[in-house]
Each structure stands twice: as C-alpha cells, then as structure tokens.
Design a protein around this motif. Structure first.
Motif, PDB file in Angstrom:
ATOM      1  N   ILE A  95       0.862  -1.173   0.000  1.00  0.00           N
ATOM      2  CA  ILE A  95       0.000   0.000   0.000  1.00  0.00           C
ATOM      3  C   ILE A  95       0.897   1.220   0.000  1.00  0.00           C
ATOM      4  N   ARG A  96       0.643   2.141  -0.916  1.00  0.00           N
ATOM      5  CA  ARG A  96       1.423   3.365  -1.022  1.00  0.00           C
ATOM      6  C   ARG A  96       0.486   4.549  -0.853  1.00  0.00           C
ATOM      7  N   GLY A  97       0.968   5.604  -0.192  1.00  0.00           N
ATOM      8  CA  GLY A  97       0.175   6.812  -0.013  1.00  0.00           C
ATOM      9  C   GLY A  97       1.039   7.952   0.488  1.00  0.00           C
ATOM     10  N   ASP A  98       0.396   9.067   0.822  1.00  0.00           N
ATOM     11  CA  ASP A  98       1.122  10.242   1.303  1.00  0.00           C
ATOM     12  C   ASP A  98       1.203  10.278   2.825  1.00  0.00           C
ATOM     13  N   ARG A  99       0.233   9.656   3.469  1.00  0.00           N
ATOM     14  CA  ARG A  99       0.162   9.704   4.932  1.00  0.00           C
ATOM     15  C   ARG A  99      -0.515   8.424   5.428  1.00  0.00           C
ATOM     16  N   ALA A 100      -0.124   7.969   6.625  1.00  0.00           N
ATOM     17  CA  ALA A 100      -0.750   6.788   7.221  1.00  0.00           C
ATOM     18  C   ALA A 100      -0.848   6.957   8.728  1.00  0.00           C
ATOM     19  N   VAL A 101      -1.929   6.440   9.292  1.00  0.00           N
ATOM     20  CA  VAL A 101      -2.112   6.386  10.742  1.00  0.00           C
ATOM     21  C   VAL A 101      -2.440   4.941  11.092  1.00  0.00           C
ATOM     22  N   VAL A 115      -3.658   6.966  -2.974  1.00  0.00           N
ATOM     23  CA  VAL A 115      -3.394   5.617  -2.460  1.00  0.00           C
ATOM     24  C   VAL A 115      -3.365   4.614  -3.604  1.00  0.00           C
ATOM     25  N   ILE A 116      -2.377   3.738  -3.565  1.00  0.00           N
ATOM     26  CA  ILE A 116      -2.252   2.645  -4.529  1.00  0.00           C
ATOM     27  C   ILE A 116      -2.088   1.357  -3.737  1.00  0.00           C
ATOM     28  N   LEU A 117      -3.010   0.412  -3.939  1.00  0.00           N
ATOM     29  CA  LEU A 117      -2.949  -0.903  -3.309  1.00  0.00           C
ATOM     30  C   LEU A 117      -2.640  -1.918  -4.391  1.00  0.00           C
ATOM     31  N   THR A 118      -1.581  -2.704  -4.209  1.00  0.00           N
ATOM     32  CA  THR A 118      -1.260  -3.770  -5.162  1.00  0.00           C
ATOM     33  C   THR A 118      -1.237  -5.101  -4.430  1.00  0.00           C
ATOM     34  N   GLN A 119      -1.738  -6.101  -5.138  1.00  0.00           N
ATOM     35  CA  GLN A 119      -1.693  -7.479  -4.663  1.00  0.00           C
ATOM     36  C   GLN A 119      -1.375  -8.324  -5.880  1.00  0.00           C
ATOM     37  N   GLY A 120      -0.140  -8.768  -5.967  1.00  0.00           N
ATOM     38  CA  GLY A 120       0.314  -9.436  -7.192  1.00  0.00           C
ATOM     39  C   GLY A 120       0.249  -8.447  -8.336  1.00  0.00           C
ATOM     40  N   LYS A 121      -0.436  -8.809  -9.441  1.00  0.00           N
ATOM     41  CA  LYS A 121      -0.607  -7.896 -10.580  1.00  0.00           C
ATOM     42  C   LYS A 121      -1.827  -7.000 -10.417  1.00  0.00           C
ATOM     43  N   ASN A 122      -2.704  -7.289  -9.457  1.00  0.00           N
ATOM     44  CA  ASN A 122      -3.921  -6.499  -9.244  1.00  0.00           C
ATOM     45  C   ASN A 122      -3.575  -5.147  -8.626  1.00  0.00           C
ATOM     46  N   VAL A 123      -4.260  -4.089  -9.085  1.00  0.00           N
ATOM     47  CA  VAL A 123      -4.009  -2.730  -8.604  1.00  0.00           C
ATOM     48  C   VAL A 123      -5.337  -2.037  -8.331  1.00  0.00           C
ATOM     49  N   LEU A 124      -5.421  -1.323  -7.205  1.00  0.00           N
ATOM     50  CA  LEU A 124      -6.590  -0.542  -6.854  1.00  0.00           C
ATOM     51  C   LEU A 124      -6.104   0.821  -6.393  1.00  0.00           C
ATOM     52  N   THR A 125      -6.729   1.907  -6.910  1.00  0.00           N
ATOM     53  CA  THR A 125      -6.323   3.255  -6.526  1.00  0.00           C
ATOM     54  C   THR A 125      -7.515   4.023  -5.972  1.00  0.00           C
ATOM     55  N   GLY A 126      -7.214   4.983  -5.119  1.00  0.00           N
ATOM     56  CA  GLY A 126      -8.250   5.821  -4.521  1.00  0.00           C
ATOM     57  C   GLY A 126      -7.629   6.885  -3.647  1.00  0.00           C
ATOM     58  N   GLY A 127      -8.453   7.523  -2.830  1.00  0.00           N
ATOM     59  CA  GLY A 127      -7.980   8.603  -1.989  1.00  0.00           C
ATOM     60  C   GLY A 127      -7.759   8.213  -0.540  1.00  0.00           C
ATOM     61  N   ARG A 128      -8.411   7.116  -0.094  1.00  0.00           N
ATOM     62  CA  ARG A 128      -8.307   6.710   1.313  1.00  0.00           C
ATOM     63  C   ARG A 128      -8.525   5.209   1.413  1.00  0.00           C
ATOM     64  N   LEU A 129      -7.644   4.540   2.135  1.00  0.00           N
ATOM     65  CA  LEU A 129      -7.741   3.093   2.322  1.00  0.00           C
ATOM     66  C   LEU A 129      -7.692   2.787   3.810  1.00  0.00           C
ATOM     67  N   VAL A 130      -8.610   1.944   4.268  1.00  0.00           N
ATOM     68  CA  VAL A 130      -8.583   1.441   5.640  1.00  0.00           C
ATOM     69  C   VAL A 130      -8.261  -0.043   5.552  1.00  0.00           C
ATOM     70  N   TYR A 131      -7.143  -0.453   6.167  1.00  0.00           N
ATOM     71  CA  TYR A 131      -6.691  -1.840   6.137  1.00  0.00           C
ATOM     72  C   TYR A 131      -6.570  -2.330   7.575  1.00  0.00           C
ATOM     73  N   ASN A 132      -7.122  -3.512   7.870  1.00  0.00           N
ATOM     74  CA  ASN A 132      -7.032  -4.077   9.203  1.00  0.00           C
ATOM     75  C   ASN A 132      -5.992  -5.196   9.201  1.00  0.00           C
ATOM     76  N   VAL A 133      -4.947  -5.050  10.026  1.00  0.00           N
ATOM     77  CA  VAL A 133      -3.864  -6.029  10.040  1.00  0.00           C
ATOM     78  C   VAL A 133      -4.289  -7.358  10.648  1.00  0.00           C
TER      79      VAL A 133
END
Length: 162
Positions: A95-101, A115-133
């Motif tokens: 996951i790539r972005g400008d800021r993270a909390v 925000v750029i989320l990659t998983q293998g060759k799959n790519v998803l882009t947007g302005g805000r991502l919430v990921y739960n570890v």
C-alpha cells in the motif's frame, strides 16, 4: 513398522507444524512486538519521532516513510503516524500513499492521499484506504469532494490467467 518409517513420521509432523506457522503468524501480526528504526530519532514527551528512512515493523508487516511519529500512553504504543512517501507492506499487499495512521488497539491502518494498493498484478487506486492487520480486510474510498478524481479505480487479473 520398519525403523526408517518410525523415524520419518515424527519428522513429517514437525515439518507440518513449521509449514503452518507462517500463516498463523501473519493473521496475528497485530499482536506481535513493534520494532522501529531510522536515520535519526528522538524520544518525545508522548512517544518517539523518527526521521529519514523511518520504518516500523510488526510481524511480517512493515511501515516505511520519510518520517514516523509514535504516540504512547501509560508506556504502551497506541498510535503511529507516518508521512512522506508512505509504504505499508504485508506478506501479500503493498500500500502506497502520502500519509498513514496505524492504531494498534484496533489494528487499523488508514492510508490517505493518492493511495495505490497492489496485490500481485492487481491494482486498486483511490484517496483513502482502511486496512485491518488482524482481519486482512481493506476498504478503499475515492478522493474527497473537490479533489481530482472522486472514484476508485482498479485492474484485476483472473488467477487462472484466462
């Protein structure tokens, strides 16, 4: 049972336990100790500040950024804020972005800004991502109103290649 087979069976059982360990370790990454490093850093009255190639590691997860601030309460790390060329890397995603909390209590990492989320060759882009570890679930949102591009976009490749 011959002697070679009796010796080999316990080795198979040990190998099976070792092979299963990484999957369990990933699902509990939010419960692992937190390690950190940077080119320079300091303790502050409410935590720590890291500058230059800053990174925080927990289990197989890694948060890298230009600067990272950690906030403690009662001696426990509660929250980590990262800014500038932010990368959050898990065993399966980047996951790539400008800021993270990252809030350790609920295991959520909120990444904002291109925000750029990659998983293998799959790519998803947007302005805000919430990921739960802990649950490894992600939710992507578009850019805020008035920002350039208010939609999420993605490219997904079938696993069977066809």
């Amino acid at each position: 049972m011959n002697r070679k087979v009796r010796t080999f069976l316990p080795l198979l059982a040990i190998a099976g336990v070792l092979a299963a360990a990484p999957a369990g370790a990933q699902s509990n990454a939010g419960d692992q100790p937190v390690m950190y490093g940077a080119n320079s850093g300091e303790y502050t009255s409410n935590g720590f500040a890291l500058r230059g190639a800053a990174e925080v590691l927990q289990g197989t997860n890694r948060l890298r950024a230009d600067s990272i601030n950690g906030f403690t309460a009662g001696g426990d790390l509660q929250r980590v804020e990262a800014s500038g060329s932010v990368y959050f890397v898990t065993a399966n995603e980047t996951i790539r972005g400008d800021r993270a909390v990252y809030t350790l209590g609920n295991g959520e990492v909120v990444v904002t800004g291109d925000v750029i989320l990659t998983q293998g060759k799959n790519v998803l882009t947007g302005g805000r991502l919430v990921y739960n570890v802990r649950t490894e679930q992600a939710r992507m949102e578009g850019a805020p109103r008035g920002g350039s591009g208010t939609r999420i976009q993605g490219v997904f490749y079938p696993q069977n290649g066809g």
